[in-house]
Design an enzyme around this catalytic site. Sequence first.
Site, short mmCIF file in Angstrom:
data_model
loop_
_atom_site.label_atom_id
_atom_site.label_comp_id
_atom_site.label_asym_id
_atom_site.label_seq_id
_atom_site.Cartn_x
_atom_site.Cartn_y
_atom_site.Cartn_z
N LYS A 11 0.84 -1.22 0.00
CA LYS A 11 0.00 0.00 0.00
C LYS A 11 0.87 1.26 0.00
O LYS A 11 0.63 2.18 -0.77
CB LYS A 11 -0.90 0.04 1.25
CG LYS A 11 -1.75 -1.18 1.48
CD LYS A 11 -2.55 -1.07 2.76
CE LYS A 11 -1.75 -0.98 4.05
NZ LYS A 11 -1.02 -2.19 4.44
N ARG A 86 -9.10 1.58 9.40
CA ARG A 86 -8.72 0.21 9.73
C ARG A 86 -9.73 -0.48 10.62
O ARG A 86 -9.59 -1.66 10.92
CB ARG A 86 -7.40 0.25 10.50
CG ARG A 86 -6.18 -0.05 9.69
CD ARG A 86 -5.02 0.18 10.61
NE ARG A 86 -3.92 -0.68 10.36
CZ ARG A 86 -2.84 -0.33 9.67
NH1 ARG A 86 -2.76 0.85 9.12
NH2 ARG A 86 -1.84 -1.18 9.53
N ARG A 125 12.39 -6.17 4.74
CA ARG A 125 12.33 -4.69 4.68
C ARG A 125 13.42 -4.03 5.53
O ARG A 125 13.65 -4.43 6.67
CB ARG A 125 10.96 -4.22 5.16
CG ARG A 125 10.95 -2.70 5.37
CD ARG A 125 9.62 -2.06 5.35
NE ARG A 125 8.67 -2.63 6.28
CZ ARG A 125 7.36 -2.35 6.26
NH1 ARG A 125 6.89 -1.50 5.35
NH2 ARG A 125 6.55 -2.90 7.11
N ARG A 158 12.24 -2.48 10.42
CA ARG A 158 11.21 -1.76 11.18
C ARG A 158 10.91 -2.56 12.44
O ARG A 158 10.82 -3.78 12.37
CB ARG A 158 9.95 -1.59 10.30
CG ARG A 158 9.30 -0.24 10.49
CD ARG A 158 8.25 0.02 9.47
NE ARG A 158 6.94 -0.52 9.84
CZ ARG A 158 5.83 -0.37 9.14
NH1 ARG A 158 5.87 0.32 8.01
NH2 ARG A 158 4.70 -0.89 9.54
N ARG A 169 -0.02 -8.52 13.68
CA ARG A 169 -0.56 -7.52 12.75
C ARG A 169 -1.51 -8.19 11.75
O ARG A 169 -2.54 -7.62 11.39
CB ARG A 169 0.58 -6.81 12.02
CG ARG A 169 1.29 -5.78 12.90
CD ARG A 169 2.65 -5.42 12.35
NE ARG A 169 2.61 -4.71 11.10
CZ ARG A 169 3.66 -4.59 10.27
NH1 ARG A 169 4.81 -5.15 10.58
NH2 ARG A 169 3.54 -3.92 9.15
P1 AP5 Z 1 4.93 -1.42 1.79
O1 AP5 Z 1 4.66 -0.71 0.54
O2 AP5 Z 1 5.44 -0.64 2.96
O3 AP5 Z 1 3.65 -2.26 2.23
P2 AP5 Z 1 2.44 -1.81 3.17
O4 AP5 Z 1 1.24 -2.55 2.73
O5 AP5 Z 1 2.36 -0.31 3.23
O6 AP5 Z 1 2.97 -2.43 4.54
P3 AP5 Z 1 3.15 -1.80 5.98
O7 AP5 Z 1 3.87 -2.85 6.75
O8 AP5 Z 1 3.78 -0.45 5.95
O9 AP5 Z 1 1.64 -1.65 6.36
P4 AP5 Z 1 0.89 -1.72 7.70
O10 AP5 Z 1 -0.48 -1.47 7.27
O11 AP5 Z 1 1.10 -2.91 8.53
O12 AP5 Z 1 1.64 -0.58 8.52
P5 AP5 Z 1 1.26 0.94 8.85
O13 AP5 Z 1 2.49 1.72 8.73
O14 AP5 Z 1 0.04 1.39 8.15
O15 AP5 Z 1 5.96 -2.63 1.45
C1 AP5 Z 1 6.46 -3.48 2.45
C2 AP5 Z 1 7.81 -4.04 1.96
O16 AP5 Z 1 7.61 -4.78 0.76
C3 AP5 Z 1 8.83 -2.95 1.60
O17 AP5 Z 1 10.12 -3.39 1.93
C4 AP5 Z 1 8.69 -2.78 0.08
O18 AP5 Z 1 9.87 -2.36 -0.53
C5 AP5 Z 1 8.31 -4.20 -0.34
N1 AP5 Z 1 7.41 -4.20 -1.49
C6 AP5 Z 1 6.37 -3.37 -1.73
N2 AP5 Z 1 5.75 -3.69 -2.87
C7 AP5 Z 1 6.42 -4.77 -3.37
C8 AP5 Z 1 6.25 -5.58 -4.53
N3 AP5 Z 1 5.27 -5.33 -5.42
N4 AP5 Z 1 7.09 -6.64 -4.71
C9 AP5 Z 1 8.07 -6.88 -3.81
N5 AP5 Z 1 8.29 -6.15 -2.69
C10 AP5 Z 1 7.47 -5.10 -2.48
O19 AP5 Z 1 0.84 0.79 10.40
C11 AP5 Z 1 1.80 0.49 11.40
C12 AP5 Z 1 1.12 0.52 12.76
O20 AP5 Z 1 0.61 1.83 13.03
C13 AP5 Z 1 -0.10 -0.40 12.93
O21 AP5 Z 1 0.28 -1.73 13.27
C14 AP5 Z 1 -0.87 0.31 14.06
O22 AP5 Z 1 -0.28 0.05 15.30
C15 AP5 Z 1 -0.65 1.78 13.72
N6 AP5 Z 1 -1.70 2.31 12.83
C16 AP5 Z 1 -1.51 2.80 11.56
N7 AP5 Z 1 -2.69 3.20 11.05
C17 AP5 Z 1 -3.63 2.98 11.99
C18 AP5 Z 1 -5.05 3.17 12.02
N8 AP5 Z 1 -5.72 3.68 10.98
N9 AP5 Z 1 -5.70 2.80 13.15
C19 AP5 Z 1 -5.06 2.29 14.23
N10 AP5 Z 1 -3.71 2.08 14.25
C20 AP5 Z 1 -3.01 2.42 13.13
#
Ligand code: AP5
Length: 232
Positions: A11, A86, A125, A158, A169
């Site tokens: 995403k 979420r 990552r 991370r 998660r």
């Molecule tokens: P990436 O693009 O970062 O994937 P992502 O889906 O964004 O994954 P995240 O781990 O960042 O998402 P998340 O939803 O768990 O975390 P968030 O920061 O929102 O890619 C991941 C890896 O894969 C990278 O190394 C990239 O290079 C690689 N990659 C990408 N695309 C690829 C491809 N096509 N092929 C190969 N490799 C690829 O949330 C973190 C925490 O914050 C949550 O756990 C929670 O505690 C809190 N939080 C955030 N938002 C909320 C909310 N709305 N409500 C409550 N708590 C929240």
Amino acid sequence: MILIGPPGSGKGTQARLLSKRLKIPHISTGDILREAVKNQTQLGQEAQAYMEKGELVPDNVIIEIIKERISRPDCEKGYIFDGFPRTLTQARMLDRIFKEKNKELDLVIQFKITDESLTKRLSGRLICSKCGADYNLYFKLPRVEGICDRCGGNLLPRQDDKKSVVTNRLKVFKNQTKPVLNYYQKQSKIKTIDADKKSENLNQELLQLINVEVNPNGLPEKQSFPAESKEE
Ligand code: AP5
């Protein structure tokens, strides 16, 4: 536009690319929270314990972040949410905010990927501790091991990409975020994409999916966002 998918589904990567292409802000609640944790602000201190365990930060905290962020002038022409909403409460609150602002949600894109693929991505990552640039041991290596190509900062995993936290998660996604998909399905707002492919290919597909015609300068000429019907 909202991008929804499990952790590691891509995403953030795609939201950054779309943001450049469509010239609208990418709003990642995860990035906002990580910045707050890094700076140890009050928000950061409150969020840290939840994030370290892979739990969701409370809805009221998230809603306040969103309200503040989308009231800024750069959001007037639209924005891309990554990682929000979420929970059902967040989705309902967002509907209320849009109603108050007389705005409408265009589209929700669901990123589908197997647990096996996302686990590999997250285990590989690495993030630059200085500028936040993203690398991956399996898919996007830096030129010099452990060092950021852009700014020379150190590359680190991370905190919440540890195996045990990733497991939680994923559980949280299945229990708390999947109902949000049903919520938008009922509103006929959802389009689904197979996110288990190379980033460049995924981006091309996304642009086609959201029906963006791009002129030779790379600027979008026409955008429309027809969603899948409820029956699909
Ligand atoms: P990436 O693009 O970062 O994937 P992502 O889906 O964004 O994954 P995240 O781990 O960042 O998402 P998340 O939803 O768990 O975390 P968030 O920061 O929102 O890619 C991941 C890896 O894969 C990278 O190394 C990239 O290079 C690689 N990659 C990408 N695309 C690829 C491809 N096509 N092929 C190969 N490799 C690829 O949330 C973190 C925490 O914050 C949550 O756990 C929670 O505690 C809190 N939080 C955030 N938002 C909320 C909310 N709305 N409500 C409550 N708590 C929240």
